[in-house]
Design a protein around this motif. Structure first.
Motif, PDB file in Angstrom:
ATOM      1  N   ARG A 240      62.598 -11.073 -19.612  1.00  0.00           N
ATOM      2  CA  ARG A 240      63.554 -11.228 -18.523  1.00  0.00           C
ATOM      3  C   ARG A 240      63.512 -12.664 -17.997  1.00  0.00           C
ATOM      4  N   GLU A 241      64.666 -13.163 -17.553  1.00  0.00           N
ATOM      5  CA  GLU A 241      64.727 -14.498 -16.975  1.00  0.00           C
ATOM      6  C   GLU A 241      65.194 -14.409 -15.530  1.00  0.00           C
ATOM      7  N   THR A 242      64.395 -14.986 -14.623  1.00  0.00           N
ATOM      8  CA  THR A 242      64.737 -14.953 -13.205  1.00  0.00           C
ATOM      9  C   THR A 242      65.104 -16.342 -12.712  1.00  0.00           C
ATOM     10  N   PHE A 243      65.780 -16.391 -11.570  1.00  0.00           N
ATOM     11  CA  PHE A 243      66.448 -17.602 -11.114  1.00  0.00           C
ATOM     12  C   PHE A 243      65.529 -18.578 -10.395  1.00  0.00           C
ATOM     13  N   GLY A 244      64.504 -18.093  -9.722  1.00  0.00           N
ATOM     14  CA  GLY A 244      63.662 -18.980  -8.930  1.00  0.00           C
ATOM     15  C   GLY A 244      64.374 -19.457  -7.680  1.00  0.00           C
ATOM     16  N   HIS A 245      64.200 -20.754  -7.339  1.00  0.00           N
ATOM     17  CA  HIS A 245      64.853 -21.354  -6.177  1.00  0.00           C
ATOM     18  C   HIS A 245      64.494 -20.633  -4.873  1.00  0.00           C
ATOM     19  N   SER A 246      63.200 -20.437  -4.656  1.00  0.00           N
ATOM     20  CA  SER A 246      62.748 -19.904  -3.372  1.00  0.00           C
ATOM     21  C   SER A 246      63.369 -20.718  -2.240  1.00  0.00           C
ATOM     22  N   LEU A 247      63.753 -20.031  -1.161  1.00  0.00           N
ATOM     23  CA  LEU A 247      64.512 -20.699  -0.099  1.00  0.00           C
ATOM     24  C   LEU A 247      63.946 -20.424   1.285  1.00  0.00           C
ATOM     25  N   ILE A 248      63.963 -21.453   2.104  1.00  0.00           N
ATOM     26  CA  ILE A 248      63.724 -21.326   3.544  1.00  0.00           C
ATOM     27  C   ILE A 248      64.976 -21.867   4.219  1.00  0.00           C
ATOM     28  N   VAL A 249      65.664 -21.013   4.975  1.00  0.00           N
ATOM     29  CA  VAL A 249      66.947 -21.364   5.580  1.00  0.00           C
ATOM     30  C   VAL A 249      66.870 -21.121   7.082  1.00  0.00           C
ATOM     31  N   ASP A 250      67.441 -22.043   7.867  1.00  0.00           N
ATOM     32  CA  ASP A 250      67.369 -21.901   9.321  1.00  0.00           C
ATOM     33  C   ASP A 250      68.554 -21.093   9.846  1.00  0.00           C
ATOM     34  N   PRO A 251      68.575 -20.766  11.158  1.00  0.00           N
ATOM     35  CA  PRO A 251      69.624 -19.885  11.694  1.00  0.00           C
ATOM     36  C   PRO A 251      71.030 -20.478  11.673  1.00  0.00           C
ATOM     37  N   TRP A 252      71.140 -21.771  11.407  1.00  0.00           N
ATOM     38  CA  TRP A 252      72.455 -22.402  11.307  1.00  0.00           C
ATOM     39  C   TRP A 252      72.917 -22.488   9.858  1.00  0.00           C
ATOM     40  N   GLY A 253      72.085 -21.936   8.948  1.00  0.00           N
ATOM     41  CA  GLY A 253      72.432 -21.912   7.536  1.00  0.00           C
ATOM     42  C   GLY A 253      71.983 -23.131   6.761  1.00  0.00           C
ATOM     43  N   ARG A 254      71.183 -23.998   7.377  1.00  0.00           N
ATOM     44  CA  ARG A 254      70.702 -25.190   6.689  1.00  0.00           C
ATOM     45  C   ARG A 254      69.493 -24.856   5.826  1.00  0.00           C
ATOM     46  N   VAL A 255      69.467 -25.387   4.619  1.00  0.00           N
ATOM     47  CA  VAL A 255      68.336 -25.190   3.718  1.00  0.00           C
ATOM     48  C   VAL A 255      67.233 -26.166   4.112  1.00  0.00           C
ATOM     49  N   LEU A 256      66.095 -25.617   4.567  1.00  0.00           N
ATOM     50  CA  LEU A 256      64.968 -26.446   4.971  1.00  0.00           C
ATOM     51  C   LEU A 256      64.080 -26.808   3.790  1.00  0.00           C
ATOM     52  N   ALA A 257      63.987 -25.914   2.823  1.00  0.00           N
ATOM     53  CA  ALA A 257      63.163 -26.167   1.641  1.00  0.00           C
ATOM     54  C   ALA A 257      63.637 -25.259   0.518  1.00  0.00           C
ATOM     55  N   GLU A 258      63.529 -25.755  -0.720  1.00  0.00           N
ATOM     56  CA  GLU A 258      63.986 -24.987  -1.881  1.00  0.00           C
ATOM     57  C   GLU A 258      63.103 -25.306  -3.077  1.00  0.00           C
ATOM     58  N   GLY A 259      62.753 -24.283  -3.832  1.00  0.00           N
ATOM     59  CA  GLY A 259      62.002 -24.469  -5.058  1.00  0.00           C
ATOM     60  C   GLY A 259      62.923 -24.683  -6.239  1.00  0.00           C
ATOM     61  N   GLY A 260      62.314 -24.895  -7.402  1.00  0.00           N
ATOM     62  CA  GLY A 260      63.080 -25.001  -8.634  1.00  0.00           C
ATOM     63  C   GLY A 260      62.920 -23.728  -9.444  1.00  0.00           C
ATOM     64  N   THR A 261      62.538 -23.859 -10.719  1.00  0.00           N
ATOM     65  CA  THR A 261      62.325 -22.679 -11.544  1.00  0.00           C
ATOM     66  C   THR A 261      60.858 -22.488 -11.919  1.00  0.00           C
ATOM     67  N   GLU A 262      60.019 -23.481 -11.622  1.00  0.00           N
ATOM     68  CA  GLU A 262      58.611 -23.399 -11.976  1.00  0.00           C
ATOM     69  C   GLU A 262      57.785 -22.768 -10.856  1.00  0.00           C
ATOM     70  N   PRO A 263      56.658 -22.132 -11.200  1.00  0.00           N
ATOM     71  CA  PRO A 263      55.753 -21.621 -10.167  1.00  0.00           C
ATOM     72  C   PRO A 263      55.279 -22.754  -9.257  1.00  0.00           C
ATOM     73  N   GLY A 264      55.050 -22.426  -8.004  1.00  0.00           N
ATOM     74  CA  GLY A 264      54.601 -23.435  -7.050  1.00  0.00           C
ATOM     75  C   GLY A 264      54.701 -22.920  -5.638  1.00  0.00           C
ATOM     76  N   VAL A 265      54.594 -23.836  -4.685  1.00  0.00           N
ATOM     77  CA  VAL A 265      54.614 -23.503  -3.267  1.00  0.00           C
ATOM     78  C   VAL A 265      55.765 -24.257  -2.601  1.00  0.00           C
ATOM     79  N   VAL A 266      56.533 -23.540  -1.790  1.00  0.00           N
ATOM     80  CA  VAL A 266      57.633 -24.127  -1.021  1.00  0.00           C
ATOM     81  C   VAL A 266      57.284 -23.965   0.450  1.00  0.00           C
TER      82      VAL A 266
END
Length: 293
Positions: A223-249
């Motif tokens: 199976r292939e998954t998308f990644g791109h872990s996201l932290i988004v604020d209440p105004w819809g702004r992306v504060l941090a985003e991952g890629g496709t590799e394992p790691g910490v956001v």
């Protein structure tokens, strides 16, 4: 360092879980350690942290009941050791010989489980190219939405495919949630099309932070998954985003931003009940035998 300004630091653990729970646990523990070293006070792992397995027989030969699950026990001990809130995005937990639960766990710094949530919406879909999933064949759906109070905010717990059901998030927000959590294992196909748009929409329409740790990349099971872990604020702004590799956001969260966003657009206070007026179907023509018409 203990913050006194009301803000807190979150770490999302992006993984590429395989078929062996111990190997997945080892990777998660390493990444959680990195998040803690970076100042995280709350960490979240993705959906299916302990195993990504498409074969039903192999799945049930591997997973265990909650009180016997070694991954859960290890995460509880890790939370105690690191003095950290550990949100296990989900584990496959055996609840009967024929059924599993897709269950998330919120663990406090004492190692106590302070909340559990079973995924409500089952991922039963047929995608382009023959990609097909039937989560309901192995997993039983949850029946309750879950909130939990952490030192900084009230969190609403959801998992992956729940993201497509906005009524769940509105109910959590109306019940006081200011942080919505969506650990996931979105497919690459659906993720490329919808992931970021849906995550930002849930944040905007509820005036809430969204924290979404994800699985990413080509898994051992194919199976292939998308990644791109996201932290988004209440105004819809992306504060941090991952890629496709394992790691910490990671990102710092200021709960006061929820009050500010909801003050600008107080849509949670403006919801109204309504009726639906639908067209009345015309009666079908009845042909009676002998009718001269």
């Amino acid at each position: 360092m203990i913050r006194t300004d009301g803000k807190f630091r979150v770490g999302l653990i992006q993984m590429r879980s395989g078929r062996t729970p111990q190997a997945n646990l080892d990777e998660a523990v390493k990444l959680i350690g990195e998040a803690k070293a970076g100042g995280a006070q709350y960490v979240q792992t993705p959906e299916m942290t302990n195993i990504m397995e498409l074969s039903r027989d192999a799945l049930f030969a591997t997973i265990m009941e909650e009180d016997k699950d070694p991954c859960l026990a290890a995460f509880r001990e890790l939370a105690r050791k690191l003095q950290l809130h550990v949100h296990v995005g989900s584990l496959a937990i055996k609840v009967s010989p024929e059924r599993a639960a897709n269950r998330s766990f919120m663990i406090d710094p004492h190692g106590e489980i302070v909340a559990r949530y079973d995924k409500i919406h089952m991922f039963d879909v047929d995608l382009a190219g023959g990609e097909s999933y039937r989560e309901s064949r192995s997993y039983q759906p949850g029946e309750s939405a879950v909130l939990v109070d952490l030192p900084w905010a009230r969190f609403g717990l959801t998992i992956c495919y729940d993201l497509r059901f906005p009524a769940l998030y509105r109910a959590l927000a109306e019940a006081g949630a200011t942080v919505l959590t969506i650990p996931a294992a979105f497919t690459r196909q659906t993720g490329e099309a919808h992931w970021t748009t849906l995550i930002r929409a849930r944040a905007i329409e509820n005036g809430s932070f969204v924290l979404a740790a994800a699985q990413g990349g080509k898994h051992e099971n194919g199976r292939e998954t998308f990644g791109h872990s996201l932290i988004v604020d209440p105004w819809g702004r992306v504060l941090a985003e991952g890629g496709t590799e394992p790691g910490v956001v990671m990102a710092d969260i200021d709960p006061a931003e929820v009050t500010a966003a909801r003050g600008k657009v107080p849509s949670l206070q403006h919801g109204r009940r309504f009726d639906i007026i639908a067209p009345i179907a015309e009666p079908a023509h009845l042909h009676v035998v002998g009718d001269p018409s």
